[in-house]
Motif scaffolding. Structure first.
Motif, PDB file in Angstrom:
ATOM      1  N   PRO A 152       4.183   0.408  -0.848  1.00 44.04           N
ATOM      2  CA  PRO A 152       3.712   1.771  -0.587  1.00 44.04           C
ATOM      3  C   PRO A 152       3.012   2.375  -1.808  1.00 44.04           C
ATOM      4  CG  PRO A 152       6.065   1.784  -0.935  1.00 44.04           C
ATOM      5  CD  PRO A 152       5.637   0.358  -1.036  1.00 44.04           C
ATOM      6  N   THR A 155      -1.510   6.665  -0.716  1.00 47.70           N
ATOM      7  CA  THR A 155      -1.101   7.913  -0.090  1.00 47.70           C
ATOM      8  C   THR A 155      -0.815   7.687   1.387  1.00 47.70           C
ATOM      9  OG1 THR A 155      -3.051   8.629  -1.294  1.00 47.70           O
ATOM     10  CG2 THR A 155      -1.675  10.326  -0.297  1.00 47.70           C
ATOM     11  N   ASP A 157       0.498   5.327   2.876  1.00 46.73           N
ATOM     12  CA  ASP A 157       1.818   4.792   3.202  1.00 46.73           C
ATOM     13  C   ASP A 157       2.859   5.896   3.283  1.00 46.73           C
ATOM     14  OD1 ASP A 157       0.792   2.191   3.097  1.00 46.73           O
ATOM     15  OD2 ASP A 157       0.905   2.264   0.918  1.00 46.73           O
ATOM     16  N   TRP A 158       2.591   6.985   2.589  1.00 44.52           N
ATOM     17  CA  TRP A 158       3.561   8.075   2.575  1.00 44.52           C
ATOM     18  C   TRP A 158       3.265   9.100   3.651  1.00 44.52           C
ATOM     19  CZ3 TRP A 158       7.732   7.755  -0.558  1.00 44.52           C
ATOM     20  CH2 TRP A 158       7.690   6.756  -1.528  1.00 44.52           C
TER      21      TRP A 158
ATOM     22  N   ILE B 799      -0.061  10.266  -5.264  1.00 40.91           N
ATOM     23  CA  ILE B 799       1.067   9.565  -4.647  1.00 40.91           C
ATOM     24  C   ILE B 799       2.414  10.069  -5.164  1.00 40.91           C
ATOM     25  CG2 ILE B 799       1.026   7.645  -6.301  1.00 40.91           C
ATOM     26  CD1 ILE B 799       1.642   5.904  -3.791  1.00 40.91           C
ATOM     27  N   PHE B 802       4.048  12.675  -3.185  1.00 42.69           N
ATOM     28  CA  PHE B 802       4.731  12.207  -1.985  1.00 42.69           C
ATOM     29  C   PHE B 802       6.062  11.559  -2.317  1.00 42.69           C
ATOM     30  CE2 PHE B 802       0.314  12.354  -0.675  1.00 42.69           C
ATOM     31  CZ  PHE B 802       0.440  13.093   0.475  1.00 42.69           C
ATOM     32  N   VAL B 803       6.041  10.784  -3.455  1.00 48.15           N
ATOM     33  CA  VAL B 803       7.279  10.105  -3.841  1.00 48.15           C
ATOM     34  C   VAL B 803       8.356  11.151  -4.135  1.00 48.15           C
ATOM     35  CG1 VAL B 803       8.325   8.573  -5.532  1.00 48.15           C
ATOM     36  CG2 VAL B 803       6.003   8.133  -4.734  1.00 48.15           C
TER      37      VAL B 803
END
Lengths: 178, 983
Positions: A152, A155, A157-158, B799, B802-803
């Motif tokens: 992942p 982006t 993937d989230w 990202i 999101f994490v």
């Protein structure tokens, strides 16, 4: 202290007579012309030499063990290249075995180097190499996983698992009944 | 999680790429689907019961169906569904072998072969004037080649040969300004009679051989007439005067026209009500209806009127049936305190009844509207009679010897609206044995199935297996199933009757005629309008039955009184029924439910007041909480305006009604009336589930879908090009497409198709709309797709956000936020013209979508949404191909295996409804028209369950074999080991 002089230990034997044992009580005097000192000296140099050979051999073996994953790494790399970058049974199998092997190897680092444990043998170097190579193998596995698109790292993937946002307003209506 | 989905989706893609069409094997027909054929409400019926051949009745219906029914069982021998504009005016039998139908306002005459329904000939009749159309076929039992078929239509009289449909002569009456209402045929002369204006009665004599006008004659009545005139016998007519107080008898004996008049009050004591002449054709008789009484009046040869009898509570009169040279009989039905009495009497012998029978008819069928009689000769040479009855709920019954021989639920041919209901949850304690009849049968079935999978079954056994599969008791159980395949389809018909159909086998579980929608003094023409889910109990209220809201109206106009009714979805019992004081222009189901899971509904009347239902304080409380978030938009096609409204306050009336609200206007979009006319509007289904807000591109980039329920697709055509295809030139025609936010009135997207015109059929789902129209330049139909994306969210790319979960993508959004929109669009040619478009819907919205297209051939075609993807290019890259993007072609492919109706036709297709099953891969599809069709489809195949034909027996057998092999090899290897050791 002087027991167990052979390179191979005496563990396999049931009994033994040690003729070289000369440290115990001596009721009789040495025969004439027998020099005890020269014998002692000679004996000790021999055993030291033996010990050196043994530790050399051990460290050599340890290095061999440490370098073993390298071949594995090459083979893995070849197999991964063969498997291609599409997700199917083989590529997934290979990738996961590539990930699993280093992990299991790392878990048993101590056990792997157990036989070569020696006061005189420096095991840190081989161990580090071994760990480094295995980590390399793992990285290769992770890289493969990523190139298969199974990590992942994007982006997308989230986001794709996020539910759509709720709307505050509600509007209905349209054409009237005819 | 995302990873798993990815793996899974890629796997799916891999599977789906192997075969684009999901088709059906021959032996799978009827496993998941069912098909029911109907004909609609019968208008005319003609019996054909000659000694030879099968007995049949030929009918024409309000759904423009011409059909031949088996008189023994009511099955359809053959059937033709004429187009929606091809209304059948008359049906009869000619030459004893042809069925003649007159349709399209008397301009098309067709002959069908009686036994098999093949068309023999068709004649197109020309004419210039709109007029009543009359079909006149001589009633000779012996087929005579000289027999003419006389047709009056479009102001012309045509004489047509019954053999080949050739028009022998025609006489134009368009210049005479006569409203022709009767044609009387005699061997030499044809009399054409009718009124000019409302008081001059004209009779033309036409030569039967040549069509020459011999003479004309007329009489001027000293008063105007009203209503239709009725021909009583060959030369006598009756008509009422304009105040309905006098009966006028017109006699055209030998070219002299005389008239007599008689006061209605002379015939009946109480003549206060409106008198109406019933249109039953009885020789020498006619029936006059006053209030609820029917007066039978005999017309003597001298033109005198004699009241024969007075019948109370009559429902219907049949036409006269001639059973011998001089014996004519007719039938009528009477209601006598809960009993229905069918009487057959001789026209000339009033006192003796040939038949008097009491009938028991389910009161759910309503009143008897029409009756047709037919006779048969009993073994003792006396006459027996059978009657075909058309009921108020449009069903058709055949009655013989006081029994209903067969009945057809033809109300189902005019389905207006469909909703679904879950079945009851299975109660514990229902034993398996009860369902499976007995153990032996069960075992036998499984042995047969095993034989089938091992391919050792004989031909008879194969048939038995197929039968077992089709009659599986599993699919028609009355309880909820794990996969959600079993549901109730609740349909509302135009007659105002509600049916619940089981999705397993299509049988009628219950049917209810709404009490408030029965024909009565207050409710002249009841029609069903819409049906909604009122209460869908789940979780804490599972014990309660779900209920439905039915909206009906007592007439065709919007201002007619409206009725709402609440029904129990499991039993069909009417829980409550309200006659509303206000009109109903629109019903808006709100996305809020109260504590008993009743959904809040706003009913909007023509004066733009909103009424809240259910009328409980709790509902008010909920509405008050969401008061400022409720909007409403109205589309006014006549003015070309779309207006947005928001709730303002309670109504200002003399009587305070806290459930009534007024609106304030927020915005309006006025389209230029000289260049645009609204022809179609489509919005998203309110119960649609969307799985994700992101669309992942090939390079792992993310596009955010603009998913809003408050979004409206509007198609406008140029006023000149809003008619039929071919009436406008490409230069005149433009089609303008809008996507409008209905909260703020903001136009999100606008697009113009030059040289294109309607009719537009569209479907809106998630963030895309697909629409179908006609391209005049290319002379082809086209389909376009628009996908709408939200650009203002596009910068959510980090990202780590999101994490760590630090993003605001799931927080509630408002339309006033004014998101930046981008739209992508692409167009393709499409071969068929289209009657309806729908899209599959699944429980979680994960499964890929298929468009369901009701084609002009009355079939339903499933087309993958992937074919309508704006990202299609001529040469997609390898990555795009892997993602499933199909190379761009100029037209959409029609793969014949992807017709979900396979070999069947849903005649007169009007709508398609999709309902998600509980199983994510599967969507239930119900298509309705004159026929009904139901099936379940899996757009990405059934990836989440084993298919029906999966052989569990084979799996078991394999496992057993493997275990056995394991043991054998274990023993063998042990033995070998031992031998090794001894060596």
């Amino acid at each position: 202290m002087d027991k167990g002089k052979g390179v191979m230990g005496s563990s396999g034997r049931r009994w033994a007579v040690d003729f070289s044992d000369n440290s115990t009580s001596r009721d009789f005097i040495d025969p004439p012309g027998f020099s005890r000192a020269s014998l002692d000296q000679d004996d000790s140099t021999l055993s030291r030499q033996k010990k050196d050979a043994e530790s050399n051999w051990k460290s050599q073996k340890a290095w061999e063990v440490a370098q073993a994953p390298f071949k594995n790494l090459l083979m893995m790399g070849f197999m991964m290249w063969m498997a291609g970058n599409t997700v199917h049974l083989f590529s997934i199998g290979i990738t996961f075995s590539a990930l699993w092997q280093p992990i299991s190897a790392l878990q048993s680092v101590g056990k792997m180097f157990e036989p070569y444990k020696d006061a005189k043998v420096e095991l840190l170097g081989p161990k580090l190499v071994f760990i480094a190579l295995n980590l390399g193998g793992m990285l290769l596995g992770v890289w493969k996983l990523n190139s298969l698109g199974l990590l992942p790292t994007h982006t997308s993937d989230w986001v794709s698992s996020l539910a759509p946002a709720q709307e505050v307003e509600y509007s209905g209506g349209g054409l009237n009944f005819r | 999680m995302a990873m798993a989905i990815r793996v899974f989706l890629s796997f799916l893609l891999f599977l789906s790429l192997t075969n684009l069409a999901s088709s059906l094997y021959e032996d799978q027909v009827g496993l998941m689907d069912w098909h029911q054929q109907y004909i609609g409400k019968v208008k005319h019926a003609v019996f054909h019961t000659q000694k030879t051949g099968r007995k049949r009745v030929l009918v024409s219906t309000e759904e423009n169906v011409v059909a031949s029914l088996d008189l023994r069982h009511g099955e359809i021998f053959w059937r033709h569904v004429l187009g929606t504009n091809d209304v059948v005016d008359g049906i009869d039998i000619a030459l004893g072998k042809y069925v003649i139908t007159l349709s399209s306002d008397g301009s098309i005459l067709r002959a069908w072969n009686l036994p098999d329904g093949q068309m023999v000939w068709e004649s197109s009749l020309q004419g210039s004037k709109e007029s009543k159309s009359i079909l006149n076929i001589p009633k000779n039992l012996k087929a005579d080649k000289d027999d003419l078929i006389l047709v009056f239509g479009k102001g012309c009289l045509h004489a047509i040969s019954g053999i080949d449909g050739e028009v022998l002569w025609r006489k134009d009456f368009a210049s005479e300004s006569i409203e022709v209402s009767h044609i009387i045929q005699s061997p030499e002369v044809i009399y054409v009679a009718g009124f000019v204006g409302s008081s001059k009665f004209y009779v033309y004599e036409v030569n039967a051989k040549s069509g020459e006008l011999l003479k004309n004659n007329h009489v001027a009545l000293p008063f105007a007439t009203s209503g239709e005139s009725l021909s009583v016998s060959g030369d006598k007519f009756v008509v009422l005067d304009d105040v309905r107080s006098k009966i006028v008898t017109i006699d055209i004996n030998n070219g002299n026209i005389n008239y007599n008049q008689k006061q209605v009050s002379d015939l009946i004591k109480d003549s206060s009500g409106q008198a109406v002449i019933l249109p039953s054709k009885l020789p020498g008789l006619f029936a006059l209806k006053i209030n609820s009484q029917v007066l039978l009046i005999k017309v003597t040869n001298e033109g005198e009127l004699v009241a024969l009898d007075q019948i109370d509570n009559t429902a219907a009169f049949s036409n006269a049936l001639s059973i011998s040279e001089d014996q004519h009989v007719f039938a009528f039905v009477q209601y006598e305190d809960n009993k229905i009495q069918l009487s057959v009497k001789d026209v000339n012998d009033w006192n003796g009844a040939l038949l008097k029978e009491n009938l028991v008819i389910d009161h759910q069928r309503g009143n008897i509207e029409k009756i047709f009689i037919n006779n048969y000769v009993r073994t003792d040479r006396s006459h027996g009679f059978r009657a075909l009855m058309v009921m108020e709920d449009h069903s058709l019954l055949l009655v013989q010897q006081g029994e209903i021989v067969w009945s057809r639920e033809d109300g189902l041919a005019s389905v207006v609206d469909v909703t679904t209901s879950e079945l009851p949850v299975e109660k514990e304690g229902v034993s398996v044995a009860k369902v499976e009849q007995n153990l032996f049968e069960w075992l036998k079935g499984h042995v047969l199935k095993l034989k089938g999978t091992l391919m050792i079954a004989s031909a008879e056994e194969k048939i038995a297996i197929q039968k077992l599969r089709l009659r599986s008791s599993e699919k028609s159980k009355m309880t909820r199933d794990h996969n959600g395949f079993r549901k109730l389809l609740i349909v509302l018909t135009r007659a105002g009757k509600v049916f619940a159909l089981h999705t397993g086998d299509g049988r009628i579980v219950w049917s209810t005629t709404l009490h408030a929608l029965r024909k009565s003094e207050d409710c002249e023409h009841p029609v069903g309008l819409n049906i909604y889910q009122w209460q869908v109990p789940h979780h804490h209220a599972l014990d309660e039955n779900p209920s439905l809201l039915v909206i009906g109206r007592c007439g065709p106009s919007v201002t007619a009184p409206t009725v709402i009714s609440f029904l129990d979805a499991y039993t069909g019992k009417e829980l409550n029924s309200l006659s509303l004081a206000h009109t109903v222009a629109r019903v808006i189901p709100l996305p809020y439910t109260d504590s008993t899971e009743q959904r809040l509904h706003l009913i909007i009347d023509v004066n733009k007041h909103a009424y809240l239902y259910p009328r409980t304080p709790e509902a008010i409380e909920i509405l008050k909480r969401e008061f400022s978030n409720i909007y409403w938009y109205s589309v006014e096609t006549d003015n070309g305006v779309i207006r947005g409204h928001a709730l303002k306050s309670n109504c200002i009336h003399e009587i305070v009604d806290e459930y009534c609200f007024v609106f304030r206007d927020l915005w309006s979009i006025v389209f230029p009336s000289e260049s645009e006319k609204i022809i179609a509007t489509v919005t998203r289904k309110s119960n649609e589930v969307v799985h994700t807000q992101a669309k992942v591109m090939t390079d792992h980039d993310v596009m955010y879908k603009y998913i809003s329920k408050n979004i409206l697709f509007v198609a406008n055509a140029a006023p000149k090009a809003s008619g039929e295809i071919g009436t406008a030139t490409p230069e005149e025609a433009t089609l303008v497409i809008y996507i409008i936010d209905t909260v703020t009135g903001r136009i999100l997207h606008r697009m113009t198709h030059h040289g294109c015109q309607g009719p537009v059929h569209a479907v809106f789902s998630e963030n895309w709309v697909v629409y179908h129209y006609f391209n005049l330049r290319a002379h082809r139909h086209e389909m376009s797709v628009i996908e709408v994306y939200d650009q203002s969210r596009a910068d959510n790319k980090d990202i780590w956000k999101f994490v760590l979960g630090k993003h605001n993508l799931t927080s509630p959004i408002s339309s006033y936020y004014r998101p930046e929109i981008s739209a992508k669009s692409q167009s393709y040619f499409f071969t068929h013209s289209v009657k309806a478009i729908e899209v599959t819907s699944t429980a979680k919205g994960i499964t890929s979508k298929q468009l369901l297209i009701g084609t002009i051939g009355d079939q339903v075609l499933a087309l993958d949404k992937r074919f309508l993807d704006p990202r299609r290019t001529l040469n997609p890259s390898q990555a795009e191909k892997e993602e499933g993007i199909i190379p761009l072609t100029d037209s959409l492919p029609i793969i014949s295996q992807s017709y979900i109706t396979h070999s069947l036709k849903v005649e007169g297709l009007r709508g398609i409804v999709t309902v998600p099953a509980k199983l994510e891969s599967t969507s239930l599809v119900f298509a309705y028209g004159v026929d009904l069709f139901f099936t379940q489809i899996a757009p990405s195949r059934t990836y989440d369950s084993l298919t029906e034909d999966f052989s569990y027996a084979l799996l078991l057998l394999t496992i057993v074999a493997l275990v056995a092999a394991l043991f054998v090899t274990y023993v063998l290897s042990e033995r070998k080991d031992l031998e090794e050791k001894w060596r």
